[in-house]
Design an enzyme around this catalytic site. Structure first.
Site, PDB file in Angstrom:
ATOM      1  N   GLY A  44       0.714  -1.373  -0.202  1.00 52.62           N
ATOM      2  CA  GLY A  44       0.003  -0.122   0.223  1.00 52.62           C
ATOM      3  C   GLY A  44       0.637   1.369  -0.615  1.00 52.62           C
ATOM      4  O   GLY A  44       0.622   2.282  -0.919  1.00 52.62           O
ATOM      5  N   ARG A  76      -6.521  -0.090  -2.691  1.00 50.11           N
ATOM      6  CA  ARG A  76      -5.129   0.573  -2.689  1.00 50.11           C
ATOM      7  C   ARG A  76      -3.744   0.773  -2.489  1.00 50.11           C
ATOM      8  O   ARG A  76      -3.169   1.225  -2.871  1.00 50.11           O
ATOM      9  CB  ARG A  76      -5.126   0.479  -0.351  1.00 50.11           C
ATOM     10  CG  ARG A  76      -4.360  -1.029   0.148  1.00 50.11           C
ATOM     11  CD  ARG A  76      -4.951  -1.643   1.583  1.00 50.11           C
ATOM     12  NE  ARG A  76      -3.994  -2.845   1.657  1.00 50.11           N
ATOM     13  CZ  ARG A  76      -4.766  -3.560   1.832  1.00 50.11           C
ATOM     14  NH1 ARG A  76      -6.183  -4.095   1.159  1.00 50.11           N
ATOM     15  NH2 ARG A  76      -4.547  -4.740   2.134  1.00 50.11           N
ATOM     16  N   CYS A 223      -3.203  -3.985  11.044  1.00 51.01           N
ATOM     17  CA  CYS A 223      -3.527  -4.007  10.418  1.00 51.01           C
ATOM     18  C   CYS A 223      -4.500  -4.571   9.141  1.00 51.01           C
ATOM     19  O   CYS A 223      -5.888  -4.606   9.566  1.00 51.01           O
ATOM     20  CB  CYS A 223      -2.612  -3.498   9.014  1.00 51.01           C
ATOM     21  SG  CYS A 223      -3.188  -2.239   7.111  1.00 51.01           S
ATOM     22  N   CYS A 283      19.181   2.473  23.712  1.00 50.95           N
ATOM     23  CA  CYS A 283      19.199   2.274  21.630  1.00 50.95           C
ATOM     24  C   CYS A 283      20.124   1.174  22.394  1.00 50.95           C
ATOM     25  O   CYS A 283      21.557   1.746  21.766  1.00 50.95           O
ATOM     26  CB  CYS A 283      18.840   3.349  21.408  1.00 50.95           C
ATOM     27  SG  CYS A 283      18.571   2.471  20.119  1.00 50.95           S
TER      28      CYS A 283
END
Length: 289
Positions: A44, A76, A223, A283
């Site tokens: 998409g 999409r 999603c 991190c």
């Protein structure tokens, strides 16, 4: 970047609307025609990003995707049609874009991007992460930081989209605020009850995707569970492309204005907002003491 060359009369006419912009101009167009990009994921977001980059005049694209076109993709992913169902997305995309934009060299790699593919990044100017899963985004972020290549990362699920530019190796902005926003994406949560905030550091710099979502982040919804509107996907894809074009054609000040910010899109209210993203002292990807 590839070897510089000037614009032909035909190219000048083709890209005249872009060249007329005083902040972009002929120099900006020439920069695109020396630039090479990797698009990871041709779904998409990725199909639209690839098409817009090729249309804007970028000289070379490398597309990565291991998926095939399905019927549910068509609303999409507008580059594909019913006749493409069952075919490899990267192959179809490369063929159609090469036909439409002859000045752009497009390479299709029908595979999932891994760190073993880093050799193709040696001459790349920018990476667009258009993947649809958390593990791939972490990997793409790690590779981009390791090889010091600017990364434009975007995602959308339901009505919520996000966009950020990761370039910690570039002389980044000094950021004095930590990331405290806990509503970045309703489909994600960490093992703790709130999104992890970066520790306050002296001369804090902009963070990367893993500063925002550490590896212990849990995906609670996908999603495919939440759904998504095609116009929302294409809106985020256009902003992702725009950010990349601004990075490639911009000066140092323009580049610095793009990093250290997380852009959040609410497709229901049609609003964008920004939050500061600072580097996390814990991190393992971008922070070095």
């Amino acid at each position: 970047m590839s070897k510089a060359y000037g614009l032909s009369d035909q190219q000048f006419m083709r890209f005249s609307a872009q060249i007329l912009l005083p902040e972009f101009g002929e120099l900006g167009q020439q920069t695109l025609q020396m630039s090479k990009a990797v698009v990871i994921g041709v779904g998409g977001l990725g199909h639209a990003v690839a098409q817009q980059l090729a249309a804007a005049g970028i000289v070379e694209l490398i597309l990565f995707d291991d998926d095939k076109v399905e019927l549910s993709n068509l609303p999409r992913q507008l580059l594909f049609t019913d006749s493409d169902i069952g075919k490899a997305k990267v192959t179809v995309a490369a063929q159609k874009l090469s036909l439409a934009y002859e000045d752009c060299t497009i390479t299709a790699r029908q595979k999932r991007f891994t760190e073993q593919d880093a050799a193709v990044l040696q001459s790349v100017d920018i990476i667009f992460d258009c993947t649809d899963n958390f593990e791939s985004r972490l990997l793409n972020n790690k590779v981009a930081v390791k090889y010091q290549i600017p990364l434009i990362s975007a995602a959308i699920s339901g009505y919520q989209g996000q966009l950020l530019c990761v370039a910690p190796a570039y002389d980044p902005l000094s950021i004095t605020a930590s990331m405290h926003d806990t509503s970045l994406a309703s489909s994600m949560q960490t093992n703790s009850t709130q999104t992890k905030s970066a520790k306050t550091l002296p001369n804090i710099r902009s963070g990367c995707f893993q500063c925002l979502f550490p590896e212990d982040t849990l995906m609670t919804q996908k999603c495919s569970d939440l759904g998504v509107l095609n116009a929302a996907v294409l809106s985020v894809a256009s902003m992702q492309t725009l950010m990349g074009l601004q990075w490639l054609s911009g000066d140092d000040d323009a580049k610095q204005s793009l990093i250290g910010l997380l852009h959040l899109f609410d497709a229901r209210s049609l609003q964008w907002r920004q939050v500061t993203l600072s580097q996390d002292a814990e991190c393992p990807v971008c922070y070095t003491s």
